[in-house]
Design an enzyme around this catalytic site. Sequence first.
Site, PDB file in Angstrom:
ATOM      1  N   ASP A   1      26.722  33.751  22.203  1.00 45.05           N
ATOM      2  CA  ASP A   1      27.289  34.843  23.513  1.00 45.05           C
ATOM      3  C   ASP A   1      28.619  35.243  23.085  1.00 45.05           C
ATOM      4  O   ASP A   1      29.150  34.663  22.019  1.00 45.05           O
ATOM      5  CB  ASP A   1      27.380  34.097  24.628  1.00 45.05           C
ATOM      6  CG  ASP A   1      26.106  33.681  25.059  1.00 45.05           C
ATOM      7  OD1 ASP A   1      25.109  34.249  25.740  1.00 45.05           O
ATOM      8  OD2 ASP A   1      25.679  32.430  25.526  1.00 45.05           O
ATOM      9  N   LYS A   2      29.182  36.247  23.473  1.00 53.86           N
ATOM     10  CA  LYS A   2      30.310  36.784  23.089  1.00 53.86           C
ATOM     11  C   LYS A   2      31.444  35.955  23.551  1.00 53.86           C
ATOM     12  O   LYS A   2      32.490  35.805  22.829  1.00 53.86           O
ATOM     13  CB  LYS A   2      30.582  38.287  23.879  1.00 53.86           C
ATOM     14  CG  LYS A   2      30.879  38.119  25.286  1.00 53.86           C
ATOM     15  CD  LYS A   2      31.058  39.474  25.793  1.00 53.86           C
ATOM     16  CE  LYS A   2      31.707  39.410  27.304  1.00 53.86           C
ATOM     17  NZ  LYS A   2      33.111  38.549  27.519  1.00 53.86           N
TER      18      LYS A   2
ATOM     19  N   LYS B   1      18.232  34.911  18.573  1.00 48.24           N
ATOM     20  CA  LYS B   1      19.405  35.034  17.462  1.00 48.24           C
ATOM     21  C   LYS B   1      18.920  34.754  16.214  1.00 48.24           C
ATOM     22  O   LYS B   1      19.238  35.086  15.242  1.00 48.24           O
ATOM     23  CB  LYS B   1      20.211  34.118  18.010  1.00 48.24           C
ATOM     24  CG  LYS B   1      20.984  34.592  19.440  1.00 48.24           C
ATOM     25  CD  LYS B   1      22.223  33.763  19.939  1.00 48.24           C
ATOM     26  CE  LYS B   1      22.908  34.596  21.148  1.00 48.24           C
ATOM     27  NZ  LYS B   1      24.059  33.788  21.345  1.00 48.24           N
TER      28      LYS B   1
ATOM     29  N   THR C   1      33.026  33.419  20.528  1.00 51.64           N
ATOM     30  CA  THR C   1      32.865  33.908  19.423  1.00 51.64           C
ATOM     31  C   THR C   1      34.218  34.837  19.195  1.00 51.64           C
ATOM     32  O   THR C   1      34.570  35.173  18.106  1.00 51.64           O
ATOM     33  CB  THR C   1      31.797  34.408  19.123  1.00 51.64           C
ATOM     34  OG1 THR C   1      31.297  35.328  19.849  1.00 51.64           O
ATOM     35  CG2 THR C   1      30.587  33.343  19.258  1.00 51.64           C
TER      36      THR C   1
ATOM     37  N   HIS D   1      27.507  25.358  28.953  1.00 47.46           N
ATOM     38  CA  HIS D   1      28.107  26.649  28.530  1.00 47.46           C
ATOM     39  C   HIS D   1      29.265  26.847  28.935  1.00 47.46           C
ATOM     40  O   HIS D   1      29.889  26.296  29.825  1.00 47.46           O
ATOM     41  CB  HIS D   1      27.038  27.528  29.308  1.00 47.46           C
ATOM     42  CG  HIS D   1      26.896  29.020  28.676  1.00 47.46           C
ATOM     43  ND1 HIS D   1      27.757  29.921  28.903  1.00 47.46           N
ATOM     44  CD2 HIS D   1      26.056  29.564  28.113  1.00 47.46           C
ATOM     45  CE1 HIS D   1      27.675  31.151  28.419  1.00 47.46           C
ATOM     46  NE2 HIS D   1      26.658  30.941  27.738  1.00 47.46           N
TER      47      HIS D   1
END
Length: 311
Positions: A1-2, A180, A5, A40
């Site tokens: 996920d953004k 992904k 990262t 998460h």
Amino acid sequence: DKTGTLTLGRPRVVAIVPAGDATEGELFGLAAAVEAASEHPLAAAVVASARERGLAVAAAQGFAALPGRGVVAEIAGRRVHVGSEALLAEIGAAVDEAAGDDQHRRAGRSVLYVAVDGRFAGRLVLADPVKEGTPEAIAGLHAAGLRLVMLSGDHPETAQAVARELGIDEVIAGVLPAEKAEVVARLRREGRVVAMAGDGINDAPALATADVGVAMGSGTDVAIESAGVTLVHGDLRALLRARRLSRATLANIRQNLAFAFGYNLLGVPIAAGVLYPVAGWLLDPMLAAAAMSLSSVSVIGNALRLRGVRL
């Protein structure tokens, strides 16, 4: 996920929008109780924000993570789902239309949807600013001739907003963890050398599939275990330093091989007596031993030059 990262990795809940008879506190408390068992980054943000507001986080029963979609658990006898709009569609909990969601996504925010006992109960909006060093890292990677692709499980509009801000070349959003990895595998089949950077459990398959997997030290254990390189501080500028170090190391290896082969190409024929018929020279065993030692010293000395490489 953004999240993580590219951003600070410290998202915060900026809006709580209950639906139906749910209250803001009830919606937030139930969502936090489910997310407390998740690894998460967005889950940690929900729990932290709830505790900052003084909400009690109840114990969850029967917790299950639904990769790329969200989480589910039983909270005081109520079945609570938290995750994407697609997750709620799967369980038949229709999400009401809200123009605000599009506005949040265009601003780079993430929206989590909550269902209680199979009915839509509301949404949480989270924001995570871009890391201070991320634009510099992106610019440096572009200057090095690399093409940057964002693989995100987030909503396409949210991912596109972040990509536009940072100048990322391509965005593939709304993807599941296995997807992904499939994207990474496809790029490799096309002849690309792929480095994948990620920090979440959903990134682990792609990290393992890439030519070089790069995990953030602040990320999940499974991401770190799946990657070949770990950036201890999670600063993307370290990607540039790691690339410079790797290129310098490869150059140094080639130089050391040249030294080693050079010594052997000169020394072995002389030791075999190739010059004896011409000049009467034979290589003394003491000189041969000294030459071999000098070879080792030169290789080690050359390798030590890496300490002076400017990263």
